[in-house]
Design a protein around this motif. Structure first.
Motif, mmCIF file in Angstrom:
data_model
loop_
_atom_site.group_PDB
_atom_site.id
_atom_site.type_symbol
_atom_site.label_atom_id
_atom_site.label_comp_id
_atom_site.label_asym_id
_atom_site.label_seq_id
_atom_site.Cartn_x
_atom_site.Cartn_y
_atom_site.Cartn_z
ATOM 1 N N TRP A 1 -2.334 -45.560 41.755
ATOM 2 C CA TRP A 1 -1.776 -44.278 42.175
ATOM 3 C C TRP A 1 -1.706 -44.111 43.683
ATOM 4 C CZ3 TRP A 1 0.955 -41.835 38.754
ATOM 5 C CH2 TRP A 1 0.658 -41.972 37.398
ATOM 6 N N THR A 2 -2.317 -45.036 44.465
ATOM 7 C CA THR A 2 -2.196 -44.940 45.919
ATOM 8 C C THR A 2 -0.826 -45.425 46.401
ATOM 9 O OG1 THR A 2 -3.101 -47.160 46.342
ATOM 10 C CG2 THR A 2 -4.674 -45.337 46.166
ATOM 11 N N ARG A 3 -0.055 -46.046 45.526
ATOM 12 C CA ARG A 3 1.288 -46.475 45.902
ATOM 13 C C ARG A 3 2.239 -45.287 45.868
ATOM 14 N NH1 ARG A 3 2.628 -51.430 42.157
ATOM 15 N NH2 ARG A 3 4.289 -51.764 43.692
ATOM 16 N N SER A 4 3.435 -45.470 46.386
ATOM 17 C CA SER A 4 4.396 -44.357 46.460
ATOM 18 C C SER A 4 4.982 -44.063 45.082
ATOM 19 C CB SER A 4 5.516 -44.696 47.434
ATOM 20 O OG SER A 4 6.367 -45.691 46.890
ATOM 21 N N ALA B 1 9.488 -39.285 36.107
ATOM 22 C CA ALA B 1 10.470 -38.893 37.118
ATOM 23 C C ALA B 1 9.789 -38.878 38.479
ATOM 24 C CB ALA B 1 11.045 -37.512 36.805
ATOM 25 N N PRO B 2 10.227 -39.725 39.407
ATOM 26 C CA PRO B 2 9.611 -39.725 40.742
ATOM 27 C C PRO B 2 10.036 -38.499 41.539
ATOM 28 C CG PRO B 2 11.452 -41.252 40.681
ATOM 29 C CD PRO B 2 11.301 -40.724 39.284
ATOM 30 N N LEU B 3 9.085 -37.927 42.250
ATOM 31 C CA LEU B 3 9.341 -36.785 43.135
ATOM 32 C C LEU B 3 8.929 -37.220 44.537
ATOM 33 C CD1 LEU B 3 7.709 -34.092 40.794
ATOM 34 C CD2 LEU B 3 10.125 -34.739 40.909
ATOM 35 N N PRO B 4 9.747 -38.049 45.193
ATOM 36 C CA PRO B 4 9.313 -38.677 46.444
ATOM 37 C C PRO B 4 9.108 -37.707 47.595
ATOM 38 C CG PRO B 4 11.623 -39.172 45.981
ATOM 39 C CD PRO B 4 11.076 -38.511 44.764
ATOM 40 N N THR B 5 9.757 -36.542 47.555
ATOM 41 C CA THR B 5 9.618 -35.588 48.668
ATOM 42 C C THR B 5 8.520 -34.556 48.425
ATOM 43 O OG1 THR B 5 11.333 -34.144 47.726
ATOM 44 C CG2 THR B 5 12.055 -35.860 49.264
ATOM 45 N N GLU B 6 7.860 -34.640 47.284
ATOM 46 C CA GLU B 6 6.777 -33.707 46.970
ATOM 47 C C GLU B 6 5.631 -33.890 47.971
ATOM 48 O OE1 GLU B 6 4.717 -30.806 44.610
ATOM 49 O OE2 GLU B 6 6.768 -31.550 44.351
ATOM 50 N N THR B 7 5.227 -32.817 48.601
ATOM 51 C CA THR B 7 4.112 -32.878 49.550
ATOM 52 C C THR B 7 2.866 -32.285 48.917
ATOM 53 O OG1 THR B 7 4.745 -30.755 50.524
ATOM 54 C CG2 THR B 7 5.632 -32.747 51.549
ATOM 55 N N HIS B 8 1.724 -32.894 49.194
ATOM 56 C CA HIS B 8 0.467 -32.429 48.618
ATOM 57 C C HIS B 8 -0.685 -32.991 49.441
ATOM 58 C CE1 HIS B 8 -0.333 -36.466 47.040
ATOM 59 N NE2 HIS B 8 0.946 -36.501 46.696
ATOM 60 N N SER B 9 -1.857 -32.454 49.224
ATOM 61 C CA SER B 9 -3.060 -32.959 49.897
ATOM 62 C C SER B 9 -4.063 -33.509 48.890
ATOM 63 C CB SER B 9 -3.717 -31.835 50.713
ATOM 64 O OG SER B 9 -4.034 -30.724 49.883
ATOM 65 N N ALA B 10 -3.636 -33.655 47.645
ATOM 66 C CA ALA B 10 -4.530 -34.119 46.578
ATOM 67 C C ALA B 10 -4.737 -35.625 46.661
ATOM 68 C CB ALA B 10 -3.949 -33.752 45.217
ATOM 69 N N SER B 11 -5.860 -36.067 46.131
ATOM 70 C CA SER B 11 -6.130 -37.505 46.057
ATOM 71 C C SER B 11 -5.157 -38.154 45.078
ATOM 72 C CB SER B 11 -7.561 -37.751 45.583
ATOM 73 O OG SER B 11 -8.497 -37.212 46.502
ATOM 74 N N PRO B 12 -4.696 -39.370 45.386
ATOM 75 C CA PRO B 12 -3.791 -40.057 44.465
ATOM 76 C C PRO B 12 -4.406 -40.174 43.067
ATOM 77 C CG PRO B 12 -3.855 -41.203 46.560
ATOM 78 C CD PRO B 12 -4.910 -40.143 46.629
ATOM 79 N N CYS C 1 0.741 -39.101 44.062
ATOM 80 C CA CYS C 1 0.788 -40.523 44.408
ATOM 81 C C CYS C 1 0.404 -40.683 45.878
ATOM 82 C CB CYS C 1 2.181 -41.090 44.156
ATOM 83 S SG CYS C 1 2.761 -40.877 42.449
ATOM 84 N N GLY C 2 0.344 -41.922 46.341
ATOM 85 C CA GLY C 2 0.036 -42.140 47.747
ATOM 86 C C GLY C 2 1.049 -41.459 48.639
ATOM 87 N N THR C 3 2.310 -41.495 48.208
ATOM 88 C CA THR C 3 3.386 -40.738 48.839
ATOM 89 C C THR C 3 4.202 -40.099 47.735
ATOM 90 O OG1 THR C 3 3.527 -42.357 50.633
ATOM 91 C CG2 THR C 3 5.386 -40.853 50.381
ATOM 92 N N GLY C 4 4.411 -38.794 47.820
ATOM 93 C CA GLY C 4 5.160 -38.093 46.795
ATOM 94 C C GLY C 4 4.348 -37.912 45.520
ATOM 95 N N ALA C 5 5.052 -37.619 44.439
ATOM 96 C CA ALA C 5 4.390 -37.376 43.155
ATOM 97 C C ALA C 5 5.277 -37.897 42.035
ATOM 98 C CB ALA C 5 4.121 -35.890 42.967
#
Length: 304
Positions: free
Chosen positions: A210-213, A245-256, A268-272
């Motif tokens: 989950w640390t990957r994008s 469904a990838p949400l690459p522009t989703e911003t968050h501060s949660a752990s992957p 995810c590491g980047t996006g969700a």
């Protein structure tokens, strides 16, 4: 032409049918021996075996061919004009490669020299390639190193899985090998630049990091569907992910690996990534909504 056909899985069957429909005489089919399958572990014949028998063609199932001189002699005695190989699964020695008048040609599911090796379809999707295709290759003793006779490309869409791309390439392969036999084009050596190798897949390739994008994980899920399948661990249980469904522009501060809501949107590491289909052990693949009705997954749950 008088042909030998060598193949084993579903991918190979359209090529066998295409050769027969084009009027070629397939004098023998080589395929892998029956293997134990299913819960009862009963011996199951390969898809090519079933197709060849239905067409009334002699089927040969040697477990090994590399050092079997008797098999080499039997192969040569068929007096074939050419052998067509499509995902056969055994390495052919020089004695067999040289036996047919026109040699052996291979239907390979990539645009060589990219993705030589065992898993070209899955590797192309996982790597994010925008296109794949089929190469008809004049076989030599190397690993997918022979000169190329014909190629045909097909785009890889954002929704393609290994299953959908497999089916498309399988049909292209059948059409293209018939054309190669008819036209007998001049073989073109593969360039030295751009060589990549597709390794043999194992179940562990499906483990999600989950640390990957989000786009990388989406490609992993699609590229490994249906086998070996992408998976993660939820509440100590391994769960296979069938679609997301990838949400690459989703911003968050949660752990992957942390759920961002109650609807299986995962940081995810980047996006969700929003999981759309998943499967528990011993159960069928189901929609996320059906899964959540039986097992709520609240915001803040950690997937491993």
């Amino acid at each position: 032409m008088r042909l030998i056909f060598m193949g084993t899985p579903d991918f190979s069957v359209p090529a066998l049918h295409a050769l027969l429909n084009a009027g070629h005489e397939v004098v023998a089919v080589y395929t892998q021996p029956p293997r134990p399958a299913g819960r009862g572990k009963a011996l199951r014949r390969s898809p090519v075996h079933e197709a060849a028998e239905a067409a009334g063609i002699e089927v040969r199932t040697p477990a090994r061919v590399r050092r079997d001189t008797a098999e080499h002699e039997a192969f040569a005695a068929l007096n074939a004009d050419a052998a067509v190989v499509a995902a056969y699964g055994l390495i052919l020695p020089k004695a067999m490669l040289d036996a047919p008048r026109l040699g052996c040609m291979n239907i390979h599911a990539s645009l060589l020299p990219r993705w030589r090796g065992a898993s070209p379809i899955q590797s192309a999707i996982v790597a994010g390639d925008t296109q794949s295709g089929v190469s008809i290759m004049q076989m030599d003793e190397g690993l997918d190193t022979g000169a190329v006779l014909l190629e045909e490309a097909t785009p890889i869409s954002a929704t393609d899985t290994a299953s959908t791309l497999h089916d498309r390439l399988s049909e292209i392969g059948g059409r293209l090998v018939v054309r190669a036999l008819a036209e007998q084009p001049t073989p073109v050596p593969q360039p030295e630049d751009g060589v990549t190798y597709a390794e043999r897949l194992t179940r562990d390739h499906g483990r999600i990091d989950w640390t990957r994008s989000a786009p990388e994980i989406d490609r992993q899920i699609r590229g490994l569907t249906p086998w070996p399948g992408a998976f993660t661990t939820l509440d100590g249980v391994v769960v296979k992910i069938g679609a997301a469904a990838p949400l690459p522009t989703e911003t968050h501060s949660a752990s992957p690996g942390t759920t961002l809501d109650d609807a299986l949107t995962i940081a995810c590491g980047t996006g969700a990534l929003r999981i759309d289909r998943l499967q528990k052990p011993g159960r069928s693949m189901m929609s996320a909504s059906d899964f959540l009705r039986g097992q709520p997954v609240p915001k803040g749950t950690r997937l491993v």
